[in-house]
Design a protein around this motif. Structure first.
Motif, mmCIF file in Angstrom:
data_model
loop_
_atom_site.group_PDB
_atom_site.id
_atom_site.type_symbol
_atom_site.label_atom_id
_atom_site.label_comp_id
_atom_site.label_asym_id
_atom_site.label_seq_id
_atom_site.Cartn_x
_atom_site.Cartn_y
_atom_site.Cartn_z
ATOM 1 N N ALA A 78 38.241 -42.844 -15.054
ATOM 2 C CA ALA A 78 39.271 -43.729 -15.628
ATOM 3 C C ALA A 78 39.456 -43.473 -17.120
ATOM 4 C CB ALA A 78 38.914 -45.187 -15.382
ATOM 5 N N LYS A 79 38.359 -43.117 -17.809
ATOM 6 C CA LYS A 79 38.459 -42.857 -19.265
ATOM 7 C C LYS A 79 39.302 -41.618 -19.550
ATOM 8 C CE LYS A 79 34.325 -45.135 -21.009
ATOM 9 N NZ LYS A 79 33.191 -45.298 -20.081
ATOM 10 N N LYS A 80 39.320 -40.674 -18.585
ATOM 11 C CA LYS A 80 40.029 -39.399 -18.808
ATOM 12 C C LYS A 80 41.453 -39.391 -18.240
ATOM 13 C CE LYS A 80 35.899 -36.872 -17.955
ATOM 14 N NZ LYS A 80 35.329 -36.090 -16.913
ATOM 15 N N VAL A 81 41.711 -40.270 -17.272
ATOM 16 C CA VAL A 81 43.006 -40.233 -16.579
ATOM 17 C C VAL A 81 44.127 -40.754 -17.472
ATOM 18 C CG1 VAL A 81 44.304 -41.362 -14.713
ATOM 19 C CG2 VAL A 81 42.152 -40.234 -14.221
ATOM 20 N N LEU A 82 45.250 -40.024 -17.504
ATOM 21 C CA LEU A 82 46.376 -40.352 -18.380
ATOM 22 C C LEU A 82 47.608 -40.836 -17.607
ATOM 23 C CD1 LEU A 82 46.011 -37.157 -20.594
ATOM 24 C CD2 LEU A 82 45.291 -39.468 -21.214
ATOM 25 N N ALA A 83 47.736 -40.378 -16.357
ATOM 26 C CA ALA A 83 48.902 -40.729 -15.536
ATOM 27 C C ALA A 83 48.521 -40.438 -14.081
ATOM 28 C CB ALA A 83 50.120 -39.914 -15.955
ATOM 29 N N ALA A 84 49.480 -40.602 -13.178
ATOM 30 C CA ALA A 84 49.218 -40.306 -11.769
ATOM 31 C C ALA A 84 50.425 -39.597 -11.163
ATOM 32 C CB ALA A 84 48.931 -41.589 -10.994
ATOM 33 N N ASN A 85 50.142 -38.816 -10.130
ATOM 34 C CA ASN A 85 51.206 -38.221 -9.338
ATOM 35 C C ASN A 85 51.266 -39.033 -8.048
ATOM 36 O OD1 ASN A 85 52.583 -36.577 -7.426
ATOM 37 N ND2 ASN A 85 52.259 -34.809 -8.755
ATOM 38 N N VAL A 86 52.383 -39.714 -7.827
ATOM 39 C CA VAL A 86 52.529 -40.561 -6.630
ATOM 40 C C VAL A 86 53.658 -39.985 -5.786
ATOM 41 C CG1 VAL A 86 53.014 -42.883 -5.771
ATOM 42 C CG2 VAL A 86 51.729 -42.593 -7.899
ATOM 43 N N ASN A 87 53.296 -39.476 -4.616
ATOM 44 C CA ASN A 87 54.291 -38.844 -3.724
ATOM 45 C C ASN A 87 55.138 -37.819 -4.472
ATOM 46 O OD1 ASN A 87 53.397 -40.491 -1.606
ATOM 47 N ND2 ASN A 87 54.823 -42.114 -2.155
ATOM 48 N N GLU A 106 55.818 -37.707 -7.671
ATOM 49 C CA GLU A 106 56.495 -38.197 -8.890
ATOM 50 C C GLU A 106 55.463 -38.517 -9.959
ATOM 51 O OE1 GLU A 106 59.940 -39.712 -9.482
ATOM 52 O OE2 GLU A 106 60.511 -38.297 -7.913
ATOM 53 N N LEU A 107 55.716 -38.080 -11.184
ATOM 54 C CA LEU A 107 54.847 -38.431 -12.314
ATOM 55 C C LEU A 107 55.031 -39.917 -12.610
ATOM 56 C CD1 LEU A 107 52.860 -37.319 -14.399
ATOM 57 C CD2 LEU A 107 54.806 -36.748 -15.857
ATOM 58 N N THR A 108 53.925 -40.665 -12.591
ATOM 59 C CA THR A 108 54.016 -42.130 -12.611
ATOM 60 C C THR A 108 53.036 -42.725 -13.611
ATOM 61 O OG1 THR A 108 54.606 -42.054 -10.265
ATOM 62 C CG2 THR A 108 53.923 -44.187 -11.111
ATOM 63 N N GLY A 131 50.902 -32.717 -15.610
ATOM 64 C CA GLY A 131 51.447 -34.083 -15.701
ATOM 65 C C GLY A 131 50.711 -34.931 -16.723
ATOM 66 N N GLY A 132 49.400 -34.751 -16.819
ATOM 67 C CA GLY A 132 48.608 -35.466 -17.821
ATOM 68 C C GLY A 132 48.978 -35.016 -19.224
ATOM 69 N N LYS A 133 49.097 -33.702 -19.402
ATOM 70 C CA LYS A 133 49.509 -33.141 -20.712
ATOM 71 C C LYS A 133 50.877 -33.690 -21.117
ATOM 72 C CE LYS A 133 47.296 -28.552 -20.844
ATOM 73 N NZ LYS A 133 46.784 -28.377 -19.476
ATOM 74 N N HIS A 134 51.819 -33.667 -20.164
ATOM 75 C CA HIS A 134 53.189 -34.126 -20.423
ATOM 76 C C HIS A 134 53.176 -35.586 -20.899
ATOM 77 C CE1 HIS A 134 57.593 -34.338 -19.754
ATOM 78 N NE2 HIS A 134 57.320 -35.588 -19.453
ATOM 79 N N THR A 135 52.394 -36.432 -20.218
ATOM 80 C CA THR A 135 52.350 -37.863 -20.546
ATOM 81 C C THR A 135 51.776 -38.079 -21.940
ATOM 82 O OG1 THR A 135 52.105 -38.362 -18.197
ATOM 83 C CG2 THR A 135 51.513 -40.111 -19.725
ATOM 84 N N LEU A 136 50.707 -37.355 -22.263
ATOM 85 C CA LEU A 136 50.081 -37.501 -23.585
ATOM 86 C C LEU A 136 51.032 -37.019 -24.685
ATOM 87 C CD1 LEU A 136 47.249 -38.495 -24.561
ATOM 88 C CD2 LEU A 136 46.715 -36.107 -24.976
ATOM 89 N N ARG A 137 51.703 -35.891 -24.436
ATOM 90 C CA ARG A 137 52.637 -35.354 -25.440
ATOM 91 C C ARG A 137 53.824 -36.292 -25.650
ATOM 92 N NH1 ARG A 137 52.205 -29.345 -22.848
ATOM 93 N NH2 ARG A 137 50.467 -28.584 -24.142
ATOM 94 N N HIS A 138 54.277 -36.901 -24.560
ATOM 95 C CA HIS A 138 55.395 -37.837 -24.646
ATOM 96 C C HIS A 138 55.007 -39.032 -25.521
ATOM 97 C CE1 HIS A 138 58.985 -39.600 -22.205
ATOM 98 N NE2 HIS A 138 59.075 -39.852 -23.485
ATOM 99 N N THR A 139 53.786 -39.520 -25.330
ATOM 100 C CA THR A 139 53.303 -40.630 -26.156
ATOM 101 C C THR A 139 53.183 -40.193 -27.614
ATOM 102 O OG1 THR A 139 52.147 -41.597 -24.265
ATOM 103 C CG2 THR A 139 51.437 -42.316 -26.450
#
Length: 222
Positions: free
Chosen positions: A34-43, A45-47, A68-76
């Protein structure tokens, strides 16, 4: 309330109470994950981890190791950049700030012409925002509410983007501290997750890539 079941990448099924978010679900699986997880792929879709589990969905939790994790962190990181610019130059107007292959950028309309020295100032302010570890929250509003909200903030570019959307679109915004931006997401849970970044360069970019439009200042970072 009925339980919801999700399928993990190894094919195993896990059950959770209805209303559990993806973020809560990964904590129940493993605190260290949980400490490392940034986002999830649900069916497929990046979620956002703020979203509730949907029964029967296939879920993969994403760290910085996955695209997907990289994308979410960069977006933030792009939102932290925009927040830092607004703190330093409150009259600046924000255009768009996506994640890209090697990092992120934000297009900004401001009187002040940015210099390489300014990048250092902006980085310092970004570091402050990361240290503040501001929770990032998602809210939704109607198209009309969103237009009125961004008009009140003098964010003309956001208003134009919203006005181009269909009437019945539900608009999502993300807030961190006193900063709020129009955005479809996803984003990480708080600004403190963005541990390392570097602003690289300043370039010019026409609004919406059209040379008839105003030239904006683009800040690139990684």
């Amino acid at each position: 309330m009925a339980d919801v079941k999700i399928i993990l990448p190894d094919g195993s099924a896990k059950e959770y109470a209805a209303g559990t978010t993806l973020g809560e679900a990964v904590k129940q699986l493993s605190n260290s994950l949980a400490k490392k997880v940034l986002a999830a792929n649900v069916n497929g879709e990046l979620t956002d981890l703020r979203e509730e589990l949907v029964d029967g969905s296939e879920v993969a939790f994403l760290t910085f190791e996955e695209d997907g994790g990289k994308h979410t962190l960069r977006h933030t990181a792009s939102h932290i950049l925009a927040q830092a610019v607004k703190r330093l130059w409150p009259e600046a107007k924000l255009a768009i700030g996506p994640a890209i292959d090697k990092g992120f950028y934000y297009d900004i309309d401001m009187e002040h012409t940015l210099t390489p020295e300014d990048l250092g100032k902006i980085e310092k302010e970004m570091s402050r925002i990361v240290k503040e570890n501001l929770p990032i929250t998602k809210s939704v509003m109607s198209r009309q509410e969103a237009i009125e909200f961004f008009k009140s903030k003098n964010e003309d570019y956001k208003v134009e983007l919203i006005e181009d959307l269909p009437e019945d679109t539900v608009i999502s915004c993300y807030a961190q501290g006193d900063f709020i931006d129009l955005c479809a997401g996803p984003h990480v849970a708080s600004t403190g997750k963005v541990k390392a970044f570097k602003l690289q360069s300043i370039a010019g970019a026409y609004w919406r890539g059209d040379e008839k439009n105003k030239m904006l200042q683009r800040i690139y970072g990684t």
